[in-house]
Design a protein around this motif. Structure first.
Motif, PDB file in Angstrom:
ATOM      1  N   ILE A 114      69.869 -80.325 -48.214  1.00 39.22           N
ATOM      2  CA  ILE A 114      70.715 -80.062 -49.390  1.00 39.22           C
ATOM      3  C   ILE A 114      72.086 -79.556 -48.944  1.00 39.22           C
ATOM      4  CG2 ILE A 114      70.991 -78.576 -51.427  1.00 39.22           C
ATOM      5  CD1 ILE A 114      67.879 -78.781 -51.716  1.00 39.22           C
ATOM      6  N   TRP A 115      72.092 -78.668 -47.971  1.00 41.06           N
ATOM      7  CA  TRP A 115      73.351 -78.146 -47.420  1.00 41.06           C
ATOM      8  C   TRP A 115      74.197 -79.284 -46.851  1.00 41.06           C
ATOM      9  CZ3 TRP A 115      76.676 -74.284 -47.261  1.00 41.06           C
ATOM     10  CH2 TRP A 115      77.561 -74.157 -46.192  1.00 41.06           C
ATOM     11  N   ILE A 116      73.562 -80.181 -46.109  1.00 44.36           N
ATOM     12  CA  ILE A 116      74.271 -81.322 -45.516  1.00 44.36           C
ATOM     13  C   ILE A 116      74.852 -82.213 -46.611  1.00 44.36           C
ATOM     14  CG2 ILE A 116      73.926 -83.490 -44.258  1.00 44.36           C
ATOM     15  CD1 ILE A 116      71.987 -81.910 -42.438  1.00 44.36           C
ATOM     16  N   LEU A 117      74.074 -82.471 -47.634  1.00 44.01           N
ATOM     17  CA  LEU A 117      74.559 -83.310 -48.731  1.00 44.01           C
ATOM     18  C   LEU A 117      75.713 -82.634 -49.471  1.00 44.01           C
ATOM     19  CD1 LEU A 117      71.162 -84.708 -50.024  1.00 44.01           C
ATOM     20  CD2 LEU A 117      72.898 -85.907 -48.660  1.00 44.01           C
ATOM     21  N   PHE A 118      75.683 -81.315 -49.536  1.00 39.93           N
ATOM     22  CA  PHE A 118      76.765 -80.548 -50.142  1.00 39.93           C
ATOM     23  C   PHE A 118      78.059 -80.717 -49.335  1.00 39.93           C
ATOM     24  CE2 PHE A 118      79.065 -76.442 -50.116  1.00 39.93           C
ATOM     25  CZ  PHE A 118      79.477 -76.401 -51.447  1.00 39.93           C
ATOM     26  N   LEU A 119      77.933 -80.770 -48.010  1.00 37.08           N
ATOM     27  CA  LEU A 119      79.100 -80.888 -47.140  1.00 37.08           C
ATOM     28  C   LEU A 119      79.724 -82.282 -47.184  1.00 37.08           C
ATOM     29  CD1 LEU A 119      77.959 -78.949 -43.957  1.00 37.08           C
ATOM     30  CD2 LEU A 119      79.567 -78.192 -45.724  1.00 37.08           C
ATOM     31  N   GLY A 120      78.912 -83.285 -47.384  1.00 34.27           N
ATOM     32  CA  GLY A 120      79.432 -84.649 -47.432  1.00 34.27           C
ATOM     33  C   GLY A 120      78.856 -85.521 -46.340  1.00 34.27           C
ATOM     34  N   VAL A 121      79.111 -86.805 -46.471  1.00 31.01           N
ATOM     35  CA  VAL A 121      78.551 -87.791 -45.549  1.00 31.01           C
ATOM     36  C   VAL A 121      79.446 -87.926 -44.313  1.00 31.01           C
ATOM     37  CG1 VAL A 121      77.896 -90.206 -45.282  1.00 31.01           C
ATOM     38  CG2 VAL A 121      77.487 -89.039 -47.448  1.00 31.01           C
ATOM     39  N   SER A 122      78.811 -87.869 -43.165  1.00 38.06           N
ATOM     40  CA  SER A 122      79.477 -88.142 -41.888  1.00 38.06           C
ATOM     41  C   SER A 122      78.420 -88.693 -40.942  1.00 38.06           C
ATOM     42  CB  SER A 122      80.108 -86.871 -41.308  1.00 38.06           C
ATOM     43  OG  SER A 122      79.097 -85.982 -40.863  1.00 38.06           O
ATOM     44  N   ALA A 123      78.860 -89.268 -39.858  1.00 32.17           N
ATOM     45  CA  ALA A 123      77.906 -89.833 -38.889  1.00 32.17           C
ATOM     46  C   ALA A 123      76.975 -88.750 -38.344  1.00 32.17           C
ATOM     47  CB  ALA A 123      78.653 -90.521 -37.754  1.00 32.17           C
ATOM     48  N   SER A 124      77.535 -87.598 -38.012  1.00 33.82           N
ATOM     49  CA  SER A 124      76.689 -86.528 -37.449  1.00 33.82           C
ATOM     50  C   SER A 124      75.715 -85.994 -38.497  1.00 33.82           C
ATOM     51  CB  SER A 124      77.548 -85.399 -36.884  1.00 33.82           C
ATOM     52  OG  SER A 124      78.312 -84.801 -37.904  1.00 33.82           O
ATOM     53  N   ASN A 125      76.140 -85.935 -39.752  1.00 32.06           N
ATOM     54  CA  ASN A 125      75.222 -85.481 -40.802  1.00 32.06           C
ATOM     55  C   ASN A 125      74.091 -86.475 -41.015  1.00 32.06           C
ATOM     56  OD1 ASN A 125      76.621 -83.133 -41.200  1.00 32.06           O
ATOM     57  ND2 ASN A 125      77.598 -83.769 -43.088  1.00 32.06           N
ATOM     58  N   LEU A 126      74.392 -87.763 -40.895  1.00 31.00           N
ATOM     59  CA  LEU A 126      73.335 -88.778 -41.023  1.00 31.00           C
ATOM     60  C   LEU A 126      72.329 -88.668 -39.881  1.00 31.00           C
ATOM     61  CD1 LEU A 126      75.364 -91.876 -42.270  1.00 31.00           C
ATOM     62  CD2 LEU A 126      73.828 -90.408 -43.588  1.00 31.00           C
ATOM     63  N   VAL A 127      72.816 -88.413 -38.669  1.00 31.82           N
ATOM     64  CA  VAL A 127      71.908 -88.226 -37.529  1.00 31.82           C
ATOM     65  C   VAL A 127      71.024 -87.006 -37.764  1.00 31.82           C
ATOM     66  CG1 VAL A 127      71.790 -87.655 -35.064  1.00 31.82           C
ATOM     67  CG2 VAL A 127      73.400 -89.392 -35.866  1.00 31.82           C
ATOM     68  N   THR A 128      71.614 -85.920 -38.247  1.00 36.24           N
ATOM     69  CA  THR A 128      70.836 -84.715 -38.540  1.00 36.24           C
ATOM     70  C   THR A 128      69.776 -84.994 -39.598  1.00 36.24           C
ATOM     71  OG1 THR A 128      72.745 -83.335 -37.985  1.00 36.24           O
ATOM     72  CG2 THR A 128      70.983 -82.298 -39.247  1.00 36.24           C
TER      73      THR A 128
END
Length: 133
Positions: free
Chosen positions: A93-107
């Motif tokens: 949820i925190w990651i989705l709050f921050l926005g989409v990025s390549a590193s967030n998708l890997v996480t």
């Protein structure tokens, strides 16, 4: 890890720890890109520092939780796998709050894969063997 640890458990543990390491490196990398963050957001230097500090503190809380709970999970306690999954959902949820990025998708992929292996039948059986003894 001990030899009696089944493969799904070893994979789950590896994924949880890989996720923790990846989050540390990703967060540290943002500090090296602070100029780019400032350029993209049009924030002042103080705002960027405040943002990166908050991001770092939250990331380190997640990392500490993953490492501590994974260690307890390896000690064949069932409750850490429940809490790991809950923390992982909060992290997503925190990651989705921050926005989409390549590193967030890997996480997100690491978290999803870790949850899958954490809840496999062989993992549950391995944990249940301790309760039977």
């Amino acid at each position: 890890m001990k030899e009696d640890v089944p493969r799904p458990v070893r994979i789950a543990v590896g994924l949880w720890l890989a996720n923790a390491v990846f989050v540390v490196f990703t967060t540290a990398g943002l500090w090296f890109q602070r100029g780019e963050v400032q350029r993209l957001t049009n924030w002042t230097s103080g705002q960027v520092t405040s943002f990166l500090t908050t991001l770092s503190v939250v990331a380190l809380v997640f990392v500490a939780a993953y490492v501590w709970l994974t260690r307890l999970f390896l000690k064949r306690k069932n409750w850490p796998r429940i809490v790991l999954s809950f923390i992982a959902v909060l992290h997503m949820i925190w990651i989705l709050f921050l926005g989409v990025s390549a590193s967030n998708l890997v996480t997100l992929l690491l978290i999803c894969a870790a949850i899958v292996f954490t809840w496999q039948a062989r993992t549950a059986q391995w944990l249940a063997e301790v309760r039977e003894q």
